[in-house]
Design an enzyme around this catalytic site. Structure first.
Site, PDB file in Angstrom:
ATOM      1  N   LYS A  48       0.851  -1.308  -0.071  1.00  0.00           N
ATOM      2  CA  LYS A  48       0.127  -0.102   0.076  1.00  0.00           C
ATOM      3  C   LYS A  48       0.916   1.311   0.060  1.00  0.00           C
ATOM      4  O   LYS A  48       0.426   2.272   0.370  1.00  0.00           O
ATOM      5  CB  LYS A  48      -0.994   0.017   1.263  1.00  0.00           C
ATOM      6  CG  LYS A  48      -1.783  -0.975   1.418  1.00  0.00           C
ATOM      7  CD  LYS A  48      -2.165  -1.870   0.042  1.00  0.00           C
ATOM      8  CE  LYS A  48      -3.155  -1.043  -0.588  1.00  0.00           C
ATOM      9  NZ  LYS A  48      -3.397  -1.813  -1.895  1.00  0.00           N
ATOM     10  N   SER A  49       2.095   1.030  -0.452  1.00  0.00           N
ATOM     11  CA  SER A  49       3.015   2.454  -0.547  1.00  0.00           C
ATOM     12  C   SER A  49       3.055   2.916  -1.990  1.00  0.00           C
ATOM     13  O   SER A  49       3.924   3.929  -2.065  1.00  0.00           O
ATOM     14  CB  SER A  49       4.268   2.100   0.391  1.00  0.00           C
ATOM     15  OG  SER A  49       4.807   1.102  -0.334  1.00  0.00           O
ATOM     16  N   GLY A  50       2.183   2.146  -2.923  1.00  0.00           N
ATOM     17  CA  GLY A  50       2.272   2.752  -4.163  1.00  0.00           C
ATOM     18  C   GLY A  50       3.087   2.103  -5.228  1.00  0.00           C
ATOM     19  O   GLY A  50       3.471   2.322  -6.220  1.00  0.00           O
ATOM     20  N   THR A  52       1.710  -0.170  -7.364  1.00  0.00           N
ATOM     21  CA  THR A  52       1.245  -0.293  -8.551  1.00  0.00           C
ATOM     22  C   THR A  52       1.754   1.058  -9.422  1.00  0.00           C
ATOM     23  O   THR A  52       2.042   0.613 -10.656  1.00  0.00           O
ATOM     24  CB  THR A  52      -0.334  -0.135  -8.500  1.00  0.00           C
ATOM     25  OG1 THR A  52      -0.823  -1.038  -7.313  1.00  0.00           O
ATOM     26  CG2 THR A  52      -1.009  -0.575  -9.698  1.00  0.00           C
ATOM     27  N   TRP A  53       1.643   1.962  -8.824  1.00  0.00           N
ATOM     28  CA  TRP A  53       2.288   3.221  -9.625  1.00  0.00           C
ATOM     29  C   TRP A  53       3.622   2.968  -9.861  1.00  0.00           C
ATOM     30  O   TRP A  53       4.063   3.368 -11.172  1.00  0.00           O
ATOM     31  CB  TRP A  53       2.027   4.433  -8.574  1.00  0.00           C
ATOM     32  CG  TRP A  53       2.224   5.577  -9.383  1.00  0.00           C
ATOM     33  CD1 TRP A  53       2.321   6.093 -10.545  1.00  0.00           C
ATOM     34  CD2 TRP A  53       2.556   7.018  -8.548  1.00  0.00           C
ATOM     35  NE1 TRP A  53       2.460   7.238 -10.801  1.00  0.00           N
ATOM     36  CE2 TRP A  53       2.662   7.983  -9.591  1.00  0.00           C
ATOM     37  CE3 TRP A  53       2.490   7.209  -7.432  1.00  0.00           C
ATOM     38  CZ2 TRP A  53       2.530   9.382  -9.309  1.00  0.00           C
ATOM     39  CZ3 TRP A  53       2.634   8.661  -7.081  1.00  0.00           C
ATOM     40  CH2 TRP A  53       2.668   9.619  -7.936  1.00  0.00           C
ATOM     41  N   HIS A 112       7.946  -7.427  -1.635  1.00  0.00           N
ATOM     42  CA  HIS A 112       7.519  -6.666  -0.265  1.00  0.00           C
ATOM     43  C   HIS A 112       8.378  -7.386   0.626  1.00  0.00           C
ATOM     44  O   HIS A 112       8.613  -6.899   1.829  1.00  0.00           O
ATOM     45  CB  HIS A 112       6.294  -6.944   0.069  1.00  0.00           C
ATOM     46  CG  HIS A 112       5.089  -6.467  -0.697  1.00  0.00           C
ATOM     47  ND1 HIS A 112       5.228  -5.255  -1.184  1.00  0.00           N
ATOM     48  CD2 HIS A 112       3.767  -6.698  -0.991  1.00  0.00           C
ATOM     49  CE1 HIS A 112       4.043  -4.933  -1.819  1.00  0.00           C
ATOM     50  NE2 HIS A 112       3.143  -5.896  -1.585  1.00  0.00           N
ATOM     51  N   ARG A 134       6.123   5.423   1.948  1.00  0.00           N
ATOM     52  CA  ARG A 134       5.147   6.349   2.011  1.00  0.00           C
ATOM     53  C   ARG A 134       4.785   6.567   3.512  1.00  0.00           C
ATOM     54  O   ARG A 134       5.256   5.758   4.341  1.00  0.00           O
ATOM     55  CB  ARG A 134       3.775   5.355   1.485  1.00  0.00           C
ATOM     56  CG  ARG A 134       2.900   6.404   1.092  1.00  0.00           C
ATOM     57  CD  ARG A 134       1.543   5.723   0.810  1.00  0.00           C
ATOM     58  NE  ARG A 134       0.408   6.666   0.282  1.00  0.00           N
ATOM     59  CZ  ARG A 134      -0.659   6.321   0.003  1.00  0.00           C
ATOM     60  NH1 ARG A 134      -1.205   4.978  -0.239  1.00  0.00           N
ATOM     61  NH2 ARG A 134      -1.662   7.173  -0.525  1.00  0.00           N
ATOM     62  N   SER A 142      -4.808   3.176   3.727  1.00  0.00           N
ATOM     63  CA  SER A 142      -4.893   2.220   2.603  1.00  0.00           C
ATOM     64  C   SER A 142      -5.296   0.910   2.768  1.00  0.00           C
ATOM     65  O   SER A 142      -6.109   0.290   2.301  1.00  0.00           O
ATOM     66  CB  SER A 142      -3.675   2.788   1.758  1.00  0.00           C
ATOM     67  OG  SER A 142      -3.752   2.004   0.429  1.00  0.00           O
ATOM     68  N   TYR A 202       6.687   8.332  -2.004  1.00  0.00           N
ATOM     69  CA  TYR A 202       5.478   8.465  -2.780  1.00  0.00           C
ATOM     70  C   TYR A 202       5.148   9.834  -2.810  1.00  0.00           C
ATOM     71  O   TYR A 202       4.573  10.493  -3.619  1.00  0.00           O
ATOM     72  CB  TYR A 202       4.470   7.684  -1.860  1.00  0.00           C
ATOM     73  CG  TYR A 202       2.919   7.605  -2.564  1.00  0.00           C
ATOM     74  CD1 TYR A 202       2.587   6.836  -3.359  1.00  0.00           C
ATOM     75  CD2 TYR A 202       2.007   8.883  -2.095  1.00  0.00           C
ATOM     76  CE1 TYR A 202       1.252   6.818  -3.914  1.00  0.00           C
ATOM     77  CE2 TYR A 202       0.732   8.936  -2.657  1.00  0.00           C
ATOM     78  CZ  TYR A 202       0.391   7.846  -3.444  1.00  0.00           C
ATOM     79  OH  TYR A 202      -0.879   7.763  -3.923  1.00  0.00           O
TER      80      TYR A 202
HETATM   81  P1  A3P Z   1      -4.838   4.928  -1.307  1.00  0.00           P
HETATM   82  O1  A3P Z   1      -5.384   3.551  -0.819  1.00  0.00           O
HETATM   83  O2  A3P Z   1      -4.353   5.889  -0.219  1.00  0.00           O
HETATM   84  O3  A3P Z   1      -5.804   5.539  -2.470  1.00  0.00           O
HETATM   85  P2  A3P Z   1      -0.008  -0.425  -3.470  1.00  0.00           P
HETATM   86  O4  A3P Z   1      -0.136  -0.263  -4.977  1.00  0.00           O
HETATM   87  O5  A3P Z   1       1.241  -0.444  -2.862  1.00  0.00           O
HETATM   88  O6  A3P Z   1      -1.153  -1.452  -3.174  1.00  0.00           O
HETATM   89  O7  A3P Z   1      -0.484   0.908  -3.161  1.00  0.00           O
HETATM   90  C1  A3P Z   1      -1.904   1.237  -3.164  1.00  0.00           C
HETATM   91  C2  A3P Z   1      -1.928   2.924  -3.167  1.00  0.00           C
HETATM   92  O8  A3P Z   1      -1.507   3.614  -4.149  1.00  0.00           O
HETATM   93  C3  A3P Z   1      -3.328   3.137  -3.005  1.00  0.00           C
HETATM   94  O9  A3P Z   1      -3.503   4.250  -2.112  1.00  0.00           O
HETATM   95  C4  A3P Z   1      -3.739   3.573  -4.711  1.00  0.00           C
HETATM   96  O10 A3P Z   1      -4.814   4.454  -4.382  1.00  0.00           O
HETATM   97  C5  A3P Z   1      -2.595   4.411  -4.794  1.00  0.00           C
HETATM   98  N1  A3P Z   1      -2.044   4.254  -6.398  1.00  0.00           N
HETATM   99  C6  A3P Z   1      -2.252   3.367  -7.229  1.00  0.00           C
HETATM  100  N2  A3P Z   1      -1.943   3.796  -8.547  1.00  0.00           N
HETATM  101  C7  A3P Z   1      -1.710   5.013  -8.286  1.00  0.00           C
HETATM  102  C8  A3P Z   1      -1.129   5.922  -9.151  1.00  0.00           C
HETATM  103  N3  A3P Z   1      -1.163   5.742 -10.553  1.00  0.00           N
HETATM  104  N4  A3P Z   1      -0.902   7.099  -8.848  1.00  0.00           N
HETATM  105  C9  A3P Z   1      -0.863   7.518  -7.374  1.00  0.00           C
HETATM  106  N5  A3P Z   1      -1.058   6.785  -6.594  1.00  0.00           N
HETATM  107  C10 A3P Z   1      -1.825   5.235  -7.029  1.00  0.00           C
END
Ligand code: A3P
Length: 305
Positions: A48-50, A52-53, A112, A134, A142, A202
């Site tokens: 949950k620290s970003g 996916t991004w 992770h 993050r 999150s 993040y």
């Molecule tokens: P929130 O739940 O605060 O919205 P991970 O990818 O490590 O599981 O983290 C998920 C977090 O990254 C979620 O945060 C999600 O919304 C956010 N996230 C996913 N894609 C993103 C993007 N392209 N830009 C910014 N944040 C993103």
């Protein structure tokens, strides 16, 4: 039982880090069998620290000559970032000794696991590690939402209350937690080995994605040329990978993928903001978590707030 939901899987403490049973088994197989190459790129994050991004950004940067960012067939338009850049824990969960030799360079994987759990070949090769941290308060919020989303698919399960979830989080009892422990370890290693480990936040990505994209590209040995800069390639990558764009793609709105259980692609996109914790946590929760994190990071030079 994890086929029904990883949230039902028992959680174990191993060398100071908490793992769900299936993740620990996979992490150990990955540690034993994965052979890193100098051209590999490993993306390390706490859940949950970003992640996916980061996956989408690094894939877009490193594959920009093969897949020009504005290409209508760009893989990120049709595949969730977790399908484009797989988790090593998932690869090794499904097959304890997979053959990854035919994957062309640069192979990009994510994990992770803490630095000390990385295979020796990762630690000793010249492969690149990018760590993304993050603010733990945003990670907590999150994760709490994410956990409850996954529980919805498990018959007769009850949502986890924020109080229960918060107590566990402060004790570090979350998948791959405590997240501040892991961040600190990668932080120290990034100072020791700046050529191999890039440490990102993040919040910095959100504040200035273009400058962070330049850091990523430079670190990975594929800096943007001035021609690319003039053509707006950096902005194009930022837009392709933006929360707004990715979360609105059909594949990410409706698709599913096998994570540690089958999940909808949209569970990885919630709000994508910095500081949402302020709307959710009570002042005493904020004080408590800040104290736990500050106590751990004290004197290290790393801040996560
Ligand atoms: P929130 O739940 O605060 O919205 P991970 O990818 O490590 O599981 O983290 C998920 C977090 O990254 C979620 O945060 C999600 O919304 C956010 N996230 C996913 N894609 C993103 C993007 N392209 N830009 C910014 N944040 C993103």
């Amino acid at each position: 039982p994890f086929e029904r939901g990883a949230m039902c899987n028992p959680i174990h403490l191993y060398k100071g880090i908490w793992y769900r049973a299936h993740s620990l088994e996979a992490a150990m197989a990955f540690q034993r069998h994965f052979q890193a190459r100098d051209t590999d790129i490993i993306l390390a994050t706490a859940p949950k620290s970003g992640t996916t991004w980061l996956k989408s950004l690094v894939f877009a940067v490193t594959h920009r000559s093969q897949y020009p960012v504005t290409d209508q067939n760009h893989p990120l338009l049709t595949t969730n970032p977790h399908g484009v850049v797989p988790f090593l824990e998932l690869i090794y969960r499904n097959n304890k000794n997979p053959d990854l030799t035919s994957t062309p360079p640069p192979r990009i994987y994510s994990t992770h696991v803490p630095y000390t759990m990385l295979p020796e070949s990762v630690q000793t090769s010249k492969c690149q590690i990018i760590y993304l941290c993050r603010n733990p308060k945003d990670i907590f919020v999150s994760m709490w939402h994410f956990g409850n989303m996954l529980l919805k698919d498990i018959p007769s399960s009850q949502p986890i209350t924020i109080e229960e979830s918060f107590e566990r989080f402060c004790k570090g009892i979350t998948m791959f937690g405590p997240c501040w422990e892991q961040a600190l370890e990668y932080w120290k290693k990034s100072i020791e080995k700046p050529e191999e480990i890039l440490f990102l936040k993040y919040e910095d990505l959100k504040a200035n994605i273009n400058s962070q994209l330049k850091r990523i590209a430079k670190h990975l040995g594929c800096p943007f040329s001035s021609e690319e800069e003039n053509e707006g390639v950096i902005e194009d990558i930022a837009n392709l990978c933006s929360f707004k764009h990715l979360s609105n793609l059909e594949v990410n709105k409706t698709g599913k993928l096998f994570f540690f259980q089958v999940v909808e692609n949209n569970v990885f996109f919630s709000k994508g903001e910095v500081g949402d914790w302020i709307n959710i946590l009570t002042p005493s929760m904020v004080e408590k978590l800040d104290q736990v994190v500050e106590h751990k990071l004290n004197g290290s030079g790393l801040t996560l707030n």
